[in-house]
Design an enzyme around this catalytic site. Structure first.
Site, PDB file in Angstrom:
ATOM      1  N   ASN A 102       0.790  -1.169  -0.080  1.00 39.21           N
ATOM      2  CA  ASN A 102       0.106  -0.085   0.017  1.00 39.21           C
ATOM      3  C   ASN A 102       0.945   1.315   0.020  1.00 39.21           C
ATOM      4  O   ASN A 102       2.051   1.126   0.611  1.00 39.21           O
ATOM      5  CB  ASN A 102      -1.017   0.232   1.160  1.00 39.21           C
ATOM      6  N   VAL A 103       0.409   2.335  -0.646  1.00 37.28           N
ATOM      7  CA  VAL A 103       1.235   3.529  -0.820  1.00 37.28           C
ATOM      8  C   VAL A 103       0.384   4.538   0.331  1.00 37.28           C
ATOM      9  O   VAL A 103       0.777   5.882   0.022  1.00 37.28           O
ATOM     10  CB  VAL A 103       1.104   4.038  -2.122  1.00 37.28           C
ATOM     11  N   HIS A 119       5.904  -0.574  -2.633  1.00 39.29           N
ATOM     12  CA  HIS A 119       5.300   0.282  -3.807  1.00 39.29           C
ATOM     13  C   HIS A 119       5.545   1.582  -3.618  1.00 39.29           C
ATOM     14  O   HIS A 119       4.827   2.347  -4.303  1.00 39.29           O
ATOM     15  CB  HIS A 119       4.012  -0.113  -4.184  1.00 39.29           C
ATOM     16  N   CYS A 130      15.427  15.764 -12.086  1.00 37.45           N
ATOM     17  CA  CYS A 130      16.559  16.183 -11.226  1.00 37.45           C
ATOM     18  C   CYS A 130      16.249  15.193 -10.138  1.00 37.45           C
ATOM     19  O   CYS A 130      17.048  15.522  -9.052  1.00 37.45           O
ATOM     20  CB  CYS A 130      16.433  17.410 -11.100  1.00 37.45           C
TER      21      CYS A 130
HETATM   22  C1  BV8 Z   1       8.149  -5.223 -11.815  1.00 37.59           C
HETATM   23  C2  BV8 Z   1       1.832   1.206  -6.612  1.00 37.59           C
HETATM   24  C3  BV8 Z   1       9.881  -5.843 -13.543  1.00 37.59           C
HETATM   25  C4  BV8 Z   1       0.775   2.252  -7.803  1.00 37.59           C
HETATM   26  C5  BV8 Z   1       1.213  -0.956  -7.784  1.00 37.59           C
HETATM   27  C6  BV8 Z   1       2.816 -11.568 -15.592  1.00 37.59           C
HETATM   28  C7  BV8 Z   1       2.757 -12.496 -14.542  1.00 37.59           C
HETATM   29  C8  BV8 Z   1       3.604 -12.127 -13.450  1.00 37.59           C
HETATM   30  C9  BV8 Z   1       4.116 -10.762 -13.256  1.00 37.59           C
HETATM   31  C10 BV8 Z   1       3.756  -9.930 -14.252  1.00 37.59           C
HETATM   32  C11 BV8 Z   1       3.244 -10.158 -15.549  1.00 37.59           C
HETATM   33  N1  BV8 Z   1       2.903  -9.147 -16.299  1.00 37.59           N
HETATM   34  C12 BV8 Z   1       3.689  -8.231 -15.616  1.00 37.59           C
HETATM   35  C13 BV8 Z   1       4.158  -8.620 -14.514  1.00 37.59           C
HETATM   36  C14 BV8 Z   1       5.037  -7.677 -13.378  1.00 37.59           C
HETATM   37  C15 BV8 Z   1       3.861  -7.085 -12.762  1.00 37.59           C
HETATM   38  C16 BV8 Z   1       2.460  -7.672 -12.250  1.00 37.59           C
HETATM   39  O1  BV8 Z   1       2.833  -8.303 -11.076  1.00 37.59           O
HETATM   40  N2  BV8 Z   1       1.502  -7.554 -12.837  1.00 37.59           N
HETATM   41  C17 BV8 Z   1       0.471  -8.290 -12.405  1.00 37.59           C
HETATM   42  C18 BV8 Z   1      -0.814  -7.436 -12.483  1.00 37.59           C
HETATM   43  C19 BV8 Z   1       0.359  -9.479 -12.962  1.00 37.59           C
HETATM   44  N3  BV8 Z   1       4.656  -6.399 -11.573  1.00 37.59           N
HETATM   45  C20 BV8 Z   1       5.170  -5.118 -11.829  1.00 37.59           C
HETATM   46  O2  BV8 Z   1       5.302  -4.710 -12.947  1.00 37.59           O
HETATM   47  C21 BV8 Z   1       6.093  -4.869 -10.911  1.00 37.59           C
HETATM   48  N4  BV8 Z   1       7.516  -4.544 -11.287  1.00 37.59           N
HETATM   49  O3  BV8 Z   1       7.976  -6.450 -11.859  1.00 37.59           O
HETATM   50  O4  BV8 Z   1       9.337  -4.926 -12.306  1.00 37.59           O
HETATM   51  C22 BV8 Z   1      11.180  -5.191 -13.666  1.00 37.59           C
HETATM   52  C23 BV8 Z   1      12.311  -6.207 -13.425  1.00 37.59           C
HETATM   53  C24 BV8 Z   1      13.296  -5.845 -13.790  1.00 37.59           C
HETATM   54  C25 BV8 Z   1      13.614  -4.447 -14.314  1.00 37.59           C
HETATM   55  C26 BV8 Z   1      12.588  -3.510 -14.453  1.00 37.59           C
HETATM   56  C27 BV8 Z   1      11.311  -3.868 -14.153  1.00 37.59           C
HETATM   57  C28 BV8 Z   1       5.697  -3.603  -9.975  1.00 37.59           C
HETATM   58  C29 BV8 Z   1       4.370  -3.775  -9.419  1.00 37.59           C
HETATM   59  C30 BV8 Z   1       4.015  -2.441  -8.500  1.00 37.59           C
HETATM   60  C31 BV8 Z   1       2.843  -2.004  -9.249  1.00 37.59           C
HETATM   61  N5  BV8 Z   1       2.272  -0.721  -8.388  1.00 37.59           N
HETATM   62  N6  BV8 Z   1       0.754   0.153  -6.942  1.00 37.59           N
HETATM   63  C32 BV8 Z   1      -0.406   2.376  -7.462  1.00 37.59           C
HETATM   64  O5  BV8 Z   1      -0.839   2.454  -6.201  1.00 37.59           O
HETATM   65  O6  BV8 Z   1      -1.190   3.286  -8.358  1.00 37.59           O
HETATM   66  S1  BV8 Z   1       0.346  -2.469  -7.850  1.00 37.59           S
HETATM   67  C33 BV8 Z   1      -1.090  -2.204  -6.920  1.00 37.59           C
HETATM   68  O7  BV8 Z   1      -1.776  -3.675  -6.800  1.00 37.59           O
HETATM   69  C34 BV8 Z   1      -1.185  -1.654  -5.525  1.00 37.59           C
HETATM   70  O8  BV8 Z   1       0.305  -1.620  -4.938  1.00 37.59           O
HETATM   71  C35 BV8 Z   1      -1.820  -2.987  -4.869  1.00 37.59           C
HETATM   72  O9  BV8 Z   1      -1.418  -2.982  -3.226  1.00 37.59           O
HETATM   73  C36 BV8 Z   1      -1.243  -3.921  -5.470  1.00 37.59           C
HETATM   74  C37 BV8 Z   1      -1.629  -5.389  -5.287  1.00 37.59           C
HETATM   75  O10 BV8 Z   1      -3.186  -5.272  -5.250  1.00 37.59           O
HETATM   76  P1  BV8 Z   1      -3.626  -5.640  -3.628  1.00 37.59           P
HETATM   77  O11 BV8 Z   1      -3.099  -4.949  -2.577  1.00 37.59           O
HETATM   78  O12 BV8 Z   1      -3.676  -7.128  -3.495  1.00 37.59           O
HETATM   79  O13 BV8 Z   1      -5.205  -5.168  -3.853  1.00 37.59           O
HETATM   80  P2  BV8 Z   1      -6.244  -5.787  -4.641  1.00 37.59           P
HETATM   81  O14 BV8 Z   1      -7.515  -4.827  -4.806  1.00 37.59           O
HETATM   82  O15 BV8 Z   1      -5.922  -6.730  -5.639  1.00 37.59           O
HETATM   83  O16 BV8 Z   1      -6.875  -6.967  -3.428  1.00 37.59           O
HETATM   84  C38 BV8 Z   1      -7.491  -6.530  -2.330  1.00 37.59           C
HETATM   85  C39 BV8 Z   1      -7.780  -7.851  -1.333  1.00 37.59           C
HETATM   86  O17 BV8 Z   1      -8.276  -7.497  -0.273  1.00 37.59           O
HETATM   87  C40 BV8 Z   1      -8.893  -8.767  -2.130  1.00 37.59           C
HETATM   88  O18 BV8 Z   1      -8.323 -10.052  -1.966  1.00 37.59           O
HETATM   89  C41 BV8 Z   1      -9.994  -8.672  -1.025  1.00 37.59           C
HETATM   90  O19 BV8 Z   1     -10.872  -9.873  -1.084  1.00 37.59           O
HETATM   91  C42 BV8 Z   1      -9.374  -8.167   0.199  1.00 37.59           C
HETATM   92  N7  BV8 Z   1     -10.121  -7.595   0.907  1.00 37.59           N
HETATM   93  C43 BV8 Z   1     -11.117  -6.402   0.615  1.00 37.59           C
HETATM   94  N8  BV8 Z   1     -11.604  -6.031   1.946  1.00 37.59           N
HETATM   95  C44 BV8 Z   1     -10.879  -6.714   2.944  1.00 37.59           C
HETATM   96  C45 BV8 Z   1      -9.843  -7.415   2.336  1.00 37.59           C
HETATM   97  N9  BV8 Z   1      -9.170  -8.038   3.139  1.00 37.59           N
HETATM   98  C46 BV8 Z   1      -9.112  -8.103   4.400  1.00 37.59           C
HETATM   99  N10 BV8 Z   1     -10.017  -7.074   5.261  1.00 37.59           N
HETATM  100  C47 BV8 Z   1     -10.971  -6.362   4.350  1.00 37.59           C
HETATM  101  N11 BV8 Z   1     -11.650  -5.426   4.834  1.00 37.59           N
HETATM  102 ZN    ZN Z   2      13.681  18.990 -11.380  1.00 43.77          ZN
END
Ligand code: BV8
Ligand code: ZN
Length: 252
Positions: A102-103, A119, A130
């Protein structure tokens, strides 16, 4: 009948190191929409549209506006009982590290002392050229004028200090998260769908290193079948009950 096992309480009470991976679900009860739930942030927007560099360079005002909207949600939000229970747990277990996707800064504001921000943090902005930190007011003023927010020093575009898709996670955060995960006797995965990598690998890494891994989520996730215990329920209810059970077990 409690939602979690005695084994989990025993393990937490005896643990030297506990690691907790959190996702958007732990902040849902603070009123911050998750990403992938039906009312989630990305229902309206496609992540590829907004959370990546190409989209930002293509339309900086749209992306800066989206993050400003989310930053305002975060500023108005309060940590909830789940965030606070994790901070309280520090008094009952040797060492607890929060590894968050989370952010939203809510773990810091709840008082947790070891928060690893995989993240980034939406309350921080910086210049793409810069890399000087930029004030949120600079972004707000530019959005008010309908122009992209630019660095007062070098005129570079200002961006939120978050990790976009395709971007590397901060190396020191990865290092700290790896260390916390490999040392963990108990690993909790809270409020994450476990689909985003490399964050989703930590529960599996903990399991491979012999940790007891439990998940707290009203739903099933990508790792439900691979872990020791899956606790169905909202973090805001489960975590305070877990904290109380550990405190009682330790007579504290
Ligand atoms: C990287 C910041 C490479 C920005 C975010 C194919 C397969 C595997 C991986 C990949 C692929 N294709 C691409 C990738 C890589 C990609 C990735 O994983 N994609 C996914 C979508 C498949 N990852 C990346 O690109 C990462 N970087 O891999 O770099 C690299 C390597 C070398 C050199 C250069 C580059 C970067 C990933 C970071 C992206 N940024 N956020 C912003 O916030 O805007 S991701 C974003 O999703 C958030 O950070 C968020 O936290 C994160 C994950 O989501 P969740 O937190 O799980 O949230 P979600 O809504 O999905 O789920 C909520 C859950 O809560 C649910 O399960 C629900 O049931 C539950 N819930 C609901 N209410 C409650 C609850 N639980 C408890 N209590 C409740 N009350
Ligand atoms: Zn600057």
């Amino acid at each position: 009948m409690s939602a979690f096992s005695n084994t989990l309480i025993d393990r937490l009470a005896a643990a030297e190191h506990v690691a907790v991976l959190t996702g958007a679900g732990i902040s849902a009860e603070s009123g911050i929409p998750t990403f992938r739930d039906p009312d989630g942030l990305w229902e309206k927007f496609d992540p590829q549209e907004l959370a990546n560099v190409e989209a930002f360079l293509d339309n900086p005002e749209l992306v800066q506006g989206w993050y400003q909207h989310r930053r305002q949600l975060v500023e108005e939000a309060e940590p909830n009982a789940g965030h606070r229970a994790l901070a309280d747990l520090e008094a009952h277990v040797e060492e607890i590290s929060i590894i968050t996707q989370n952010v939203d800064d809510l773990h810091n504001r709840a008082g947790s002392r070891t928060v690893i921000e995989l993240h980034g943090n939406i309350t921080h902005n910086y210049c793409m050229d810069c890399e000087r930190p930029a004030e949120a007011e600079t972004v707000d003023a530019a959005i008010q004028n309908g122009t992209p927010a630019r660095c007062p020093e070098c005129d570079g575009l200002i961006r939120p200090d978050v990790v976009w898709f395709g971007e590397m996670l901060p190396p020191n955060a990865i290092e700290q998260a790896d260390a916390a995960t490999t040392q963990a006797d108990v690993f909790l995965s809270v409020g994450t769908s476990a689909v985003v990598y490399p964050a989703a690998q930590f529960p599996m890494e903990a399991r491979a290193n012999g940790a007891y891994v439990a998940e707290i989520n009203p739903d099933t996730t990508g790792i439900t079948d691979e872990i020791n215990e899956s606790i169905r329920g909202p973090a805001g209810d489960i975590l305070p009950a877990l904290r109380d059970a550990v405190a009682e077990r330790k007579g504290q």
